[in-house]
Design a protein around this motif. Sequence first.
Motif, PDB file in Angstrom:
ATOM      1  N   GLY A 106       0.864  -1.033  -0.107  1.00  0.00           N
ATOM      2  CA  GLY A 106       0.330  -0.059   0.448  1.00  0.00           C
ATOM      3  C   GLY A 106       0.670   1.003  -0.295  1.00  0.00           C
ATOM      4  O   GLY A 106       1.795   1.545  -0.891  1.00  0.00           O
ATOM      5  N   GLY A 108      -2.304   1.638   3.015  1.00  0.00           N
ATOM      6  CA  GLY A 108      -3.460   1.185   2.525  1.00  0.00           C
ATOM      7  C   GLY A 108      -3.909  -0.609   1.910  1.00  0.00           C
ATOM      8  O   GLY A 108      -5.351  -0.438   1.727  1.00  0.00           O
ATOM      9  N   VAL A 140      -7.026   0.864   8.299  1.00  0.00           N
ATOM     10  CA  VAL A 140      -7.390   0.186   6.570  1.00  0.00           C
ATOM     11  C   VAL A 140      -7.968  -1.017   7.021  1.00  0.00           C
ATOM     12  O   VAL A 140      -8.811  -1.054   8.113  1.00  0.00           O
ATOM     13  CB  VAL A 140      -6.019  -0.623   6.506  1.00  0.00           C
ATOM     14  CG1 VAL A 140      -6.030  -1.544   5.209  1.00  0.00           C
ATOM     15  CG2 VAL A 140      -5.108   0.362   6.327  1.00  0.00           C
ATOM     16  N   ASN A 377     -10.379   4.435   0.941  1.00  0.00           N
ATOM     17  CA  ASN A 377      -9.877   4.445   2.367  1.00  0.00           C
ATOM     18  C   ASN A 377      -8.231   3.678   1.646  1.00  0.00           C
ATOM     19  O   ASN A 377      -7.821   4.399   2.464  1.00  0.00           O
ATOM     20  CB  ASN A 377     -10.358   2.448   2.800  1.00  0.00           C
ATOM     21  CG  ASN A 377      -9.301   2.505   4.226  1.00  0.00           C
ATOM     22  OD1 ASN A 377      -9.001   1.286   3.657  1.00  0.00           O
ATOM     23  ND2 ASN A 377      -9.811   3.191   4.814  1.00  0.00           N
ATOM     24  N   THR A 378      -8.381   2.998   0.777  1.00  0.00           N
ATOM     25  CA  THR A 378      -6.420   3.215  -0.280  1.00  0.00           C
ATOM     26  C   THR A 378      -6.282   4.528  -0.011  1.00  0.00           C
ATOM     27  O   THR A 378      -5.139   4.411   0.548  1.00  0.00           O
ATOM     28  CB  THR A 378      -7.051   1.565  -1.439  1.00  0.00           C
ATOM     29  OG1 THR A 378      -7.227   0.591  -0.207  1.00  0.00           O
ATOM     30  CG2 THR A 378      -5.779   1.742  -1.409  1.00  0.00           C
ATOM     31  N   VAL A 381      -5.974   6.344   3.255  1.00  0.00           N
ATOM     32  CA  VAL A 381      -4.710   5.581   4.175  1.00  0.00           C
ATOM     33  C   VAL A 381      -2.433   5.591   3.132  1.00  0.00           C
ATOM     34  O   VAL A 381      -2.004   6.246   3.724  1.00  0.00           O
ATOM     35  CB  VAL A 381      -4.670   4.555   4.019  1.00  0.00           C
ATOM     36  CG1 VAL A 381      -3.137   3.736   5.592  1.00  0.00           C
ATOM     37  CG2 VAL A 381      -5.543   3.832   5.679  1.00  0.00           C
ATOM     38  N   TYR A 382      -2.903   6.010   1.932  1.00  0.00           N
ATOM     39  CA  TYR A 382      -2.097   5.749   1.627  1.00  0.00           C
ATOM     40  C   TYR A 382      -1.148   7.516   1.856  1.00  0.00           C
ATOM     41  O   TYR A 382      -0.151   7.237   2.176  1.00  0.00           O
ATOM     42  CB  TYR A 382      -2.545   5.629   0.093  1.00  0.00           C
ATOM     43  CG  TYR A 382      -0.810   6.118  -0.908  1.00  0.00           C
ATOM     44  CD1 TYR A 382       0.209   5.521  -1.361  1.00  0.00           C
ATOM     45  CD2 TYR A 382      -0.682   7.231  -1.875  1.00  0.00           C
ATOM     46  CE1 TYR A 382       1.066   5.575  -2.354  1.00  0.00           C
ATOM     47  CE2 TYR A 382       0.492   7.809  -2.250  1.00  0.00           C
ATOM     48  CZ  TYR A 382       1.448   6.710  -2.780  1.00  0.00           C
ATOM     49  OH  TYR A 382       2.024   7.601  -3.638  1.00  0.00           O
TER      50      TYR A 382
END
Length: 540
Positions: A106, A108, A140, A377-378, A381-382
């Motif tokens: 990620g 994420g 995550v 979400n990904t 978080v990234y």
Amino acid sequence: MAATAGLGLTGLGLGATSASATTGTSGAFHPASLAWHTCQADILNGAKAYDSVGPVQVSKIIQCAELQVPLDYAHPDGQKITLELTRLPHQGSGAAKGDILVNPGGPGGEGALFGASVYARNSAPMQAAYNVIGFDPRGVGFSTPKLTCDVDYSNAPRPEYGTGGRQDDATWLEKSKNYADACARKFGRGAKVDLLDHIKTIDSVHDMDTIRQALGHQKLDYYGASYGTYLGQVYATVFGQNVGRMVLDGNVTPKNVWYDAQLTQDVAFNKNMDYYFGWIAKYDSTYHLGTTQAAVRSYYYALQDKLAAHPLTYTSGGNTVAVGEDELVDNIQNAAYRRSQAVWNSYAAALSAYKAGDVATFAGTFGAPTTGGSDDNTFAVYNAVQCSDTQWPTSWNKWHADAVRVNRTNPFLTWSNVWFNAPCLFWGAKAGTPVKVGQSKNLPSNILMFQATDDAATPYAGALELHKVLRGSHLVVQDGDRTHCIVHRGDLRPGGVDSYFDAYFLNGTLPKADTVHVSQLGDPTPPAATQSGQAGTRTR
């Protein structure tokens, strides 16, 4: 890193946890034991995707547990957050050889279901010997709280990436600032959970050691892919005395944390896409996009320019999707990530379908919803990890000048990568300082690394640098391969990639030489159905 590939490259900041990071402890926090139970329906349904990969139906055996960890390890008695863990139990009789903690990258990437993926692809001896432990890192997936900022951010078509023009820049800088501001409002200082200040790599590294304790182990066995290799190398630096066996696959270099990493990726992705255009040309009798690499390249970039100016929309069954420049780039870049018949054919067939007037197949392959939002979400978080791990340049003039320079000879991903990372210009959390990977008296000398020489996401030169930094490590190289992360990609030959992976975990056997080279698997060919004139039937 680019959006849809699911691979980010993030740095590591110490922030308020620097004292515990340098001593290799997780402070005074002592986790509760894990209580394994039947997983919730969404996880079970996700695991079903891997039921047909091997002989074991992973959705029938997967177990779940929740682990509370400190939001801030400097204050172990303070606010807690929850990590979601999965367990795939070994198939052998008696006690398991161990638990392998896994992470897909990620930052994420959802790790709970990655455990099911790894287990399904493990050989029968590995399934008999080891439990596989997946975990969703903080923020995550099924961990709580789940970080989301603006679910409408990716509604298609997004503004064209452009090439550094004044209007394109202004549009994207505003869009990037709005996204960063939305994240800060929901999860920054003053929010119910100040996750943005506690989602650096070092926080997840401490979480990994807490998982080790909750499992009841003195040593942690670990397999990390992509950004998961950075988690591994930082863990080995900070908690070296707690490392059991560790495999790092598709290796992030600690040298370019993190701004410079995107620039090296731009060059590598451009190279791999040119190779892919040549592969399409080789099978012009199938795809009809040009008989030379140059001809296919010209067709692609002409189409990209056309979609930038006039995005395509397509409605079917009441659902509308759009394909602009961004959606085309974000999807087709996956062809530069891996050597795969399914991936390479699907995108080539979709381009071929568009040329033949089959808009439905083209939109079904490259399209994204125009309304309704998506799970960001990904992406959230990234950015949350990489933007706070280390300080990115604060001058837009530097970003712009570097992108213009790189784009002159590497136009495929450069401006996509700029705008994917641009929220870091406005991020609402204090940046940290990267851990100096390898600088530890407790650094383990038994780490096993895997790397393809033409990996675009984590270029080979970076893996060689990491190999030197991780003193005593061994490196398995797949020559000429363009696949990002090479373990479990089908190389079951004696002396092939997976044989080294198994020998290490099952017997502790490292390659006899410091570096060993494995020949690449052959390029894919179009599937028979496509070759017989059935291109353009795939929908997503």
